[in-house]
Design an enzyme around this catalytic site. Sequence first.
Site, PDB file in Angstrom:
ATOM      1  N   HIS A   1      -6.600  13.787  18.240  1.00  0.00           N
ATOM      2  CA  HIS A   1      -5.546  14.285  18.634  1.00  0.00           C
ATOM      3  C   HIS A   1      -5.532  15.628  19.455  1.00  0.00           C
ATOM      4  O   HIS A   1      -5.030  16.364  19.837  1.00  0.00           O
ATOM      5  CB  HIS A   1      -5.082  15.335  17.465  1.00  0.00           C
ATOM      6  CG  HIS A   1      -4.564  14.775  15.891  1.00  0.00           C
ATOM      7  ND1 HIS A   1      -4.455  12.806  15.828  1.00  0.00           N
ATOM      8  CD2 HIS A   1      -5.137  14.196  14.758  1.00  0.00           C
ATOM      9  CE1 HIS A   1      -4.655  12.378  15.057  1.00  0.00           C
ATOM     10  NE2 HIS A   1      -4.581  13.271  13.789  1.00  0.00           N
TER      11      HIS A   1
ATOM     12  N   GLY B   1       1.046  -1.231   0.277  1.00  0.00           N
ATOM     13  CA  GLY B   1      -0.143   0.777   0.053  1.00  0.00           C
ATOM     14  C   GLY B   1       0.522   1.116  -0.364  1.00  0.00           C
ATOM     15  O   GLY B   1       2.095   1.224  -0.052  1.00  0.00           O
TER      16      GLY B   1
HETATM   17  C1  BG6 Z   1      -5.778  12.896  10.329  1.00  0.00           C
HETATM   18  C2  BG6 Z   1      -6.522  12.964  10.271  1.00  0.00           C
HETATM   19  O1  BG6 Z   1      -5.314  12.087  11.362  1.00  0.00           O
HETATM   20  O2  BG6 Z   1      -4.757  14.576  10.515  1.00  0.00           O
HETATM   21  C3  BG6 Z   1      -7.064  13.992   8.921  1.00  0.00           C
HETATM   22  O3  BG6 Z   1      -6.729  12.179   9.906  1.00  0.00           O
HETATM   23  C4  BG6 Z   1      -6.057  15.077   9.362  1.00  0.00           C
HETATM   24  O4  BG6 Z   1      -8.137  14.232   8.787  1.00  0.00           O
HETATM   25  C5  BG6 Z   1      -4.472  15.249   9.889  1.00  0.00           C
HETATM   26  O5  BG6 Z   1      -6.000  16.002   8.071  1.00  0.00           O
HETATM   27  C6  BG6 Z   1      -3.604  16.262  10.319  1.00  0.00           C
HETATM   28  O6  BG6 Z   1      -2.946  16.675  10.968  1.00  0.00           O
HETATM   29  P1  BG6 Z   1      -1.729  17.321  10.017  1.00  0.00           P
HETATM   30  O7  BG6 Z   1      -0.356  17.000  11.752  1.00  0.00           O
HETATM   31  O8  BG6 Z   1      -1.330  17.474   8.971  1.00  0.00           O
HETATM   32  O9  BG6 Z   1      -1.957  18.324  11.513  1.00  0.00           O
END
Ligand code: BG6
Length: 446
Positions: free
Chosen positions: A219, A19
Amino acid sequence: MPQNTTVTDSAIVILGASGDLAKRKLVPALDSLKQAGRIGANCVIVGSGRKEFTDEEFRLHLEASESIASLLHYHAGIDGLKDYLVGLGDFRTIIVFFSLPPKVYADTAAALEAEGFGKQTRIIVEKPFGYDLESARELNRRLSEHFPEEQIYRIDHYLAKEAVQNILVFRFANSLFYPVWNSGYIESIQINATEDIGVGTRGAYFDGAGVIRDMVQNHLMQMLSLLTMEAPVSLDPEDIRTQKINVLKALEVVRFSRGQYEGYRGEPMVAEDSETETFAELEMRIRNFRWEGTPIYVRTGKALGRKGTEIGIRFKQLPRLLYNSAGDLNPNRIIFQIQPTTGIVIDHTVKVPGTDRDIAQSRLDFCLNDAFGPPVVEDAYQRLLMDALEGDRTLYVSAGETELAWKVLRDVLDATAPFIYRRGRMPDSPLGVDWIDFAGYEGGSC
Ligand code: BG6
């Protein structure tokens, strides 16, 4: 992760290796670690997937560089994988990265156990860990039938961001801020994570999730926990986790709103009548002695015209005395800039030189990259893979944390029809929150 250690006698197995993730992220991250001397003697990287590749075809498929090509091997499927590894060497540690759809996580864990992957194995899984509290519990229960919790590594890539790791240091290595880190002094906390892009080609996944599942549950909850938890008794991952869990236990959503950008329903693989949210704003409270009375606002979304992740701490107003007799003095603020700028800004008030009494706002501006130069290990996967190889779970999420985060959001998921906002523009705050203008802090000394 210590910067100078080298792992030896380890096998890194990537399931789903044909993948995109393996080619785009995992193998390049391992390549950088190898070149930095972090992956040493008797280490191998074994790809496994449904496709049939010879080792050479696999290397070509990955467009592997010379430095890593000799470590790369391929074995089709899980049947016979353990014996295949035994044929390659005697490994003290085996990490198995699930680059697979979450729905096959549990069966894959069962198959690995049946193959004889035991105590020296650590499995690494990516979100989503479930879809709601019930499915997350079920997934954790099924995984735990095959591997104990200490062998399960759940990735949250936000924890690998330098600026996120700096939150605990800022809080617990500076005596200046510790005494004021509570509702006696802090008026509100604002956590912002906005993106300029829409769902793009990820409609099939995203439409079944929405930003609350995709961003808030993991997050943003992780950043919130680090920011508000009590001091751990040590920096041991278990002690940090205990404090994060205590915050999540006391956390509740008091108000929320869901939005969807105009045109979202016309995106590829998105349902025509989709009510999935691409924007969410929440007001949360932590019902404990430290935080009772301080609202925590969380905002995230797609197609908002700006990519930026920040945390704003707004302190309380001073009494209406002296310089604040009119009540118009700006309260102090601390801004944690997570990305694209990485740093910390402290807003404070100073006297304008050359005047009698005029005062103005000034900024103490700490820019992470300027102060220390670019980080030695930059990419999240490098950091996370290295930690897994070394058995350090600090930056990984436990079953308890992920379940509690789902529990907090139980009444919010899919709750109301979303309002529609214009693509490429931040909508007015649906909850009437007075958001800090985070874009105004970008750049600075960075
Ligand atoms: C991911 C999400 O976990 O985090 C995405 O699935 C999102 O939708 C991304 O765009 C954002 O991560 P970063 O590190 O670019 O803020």
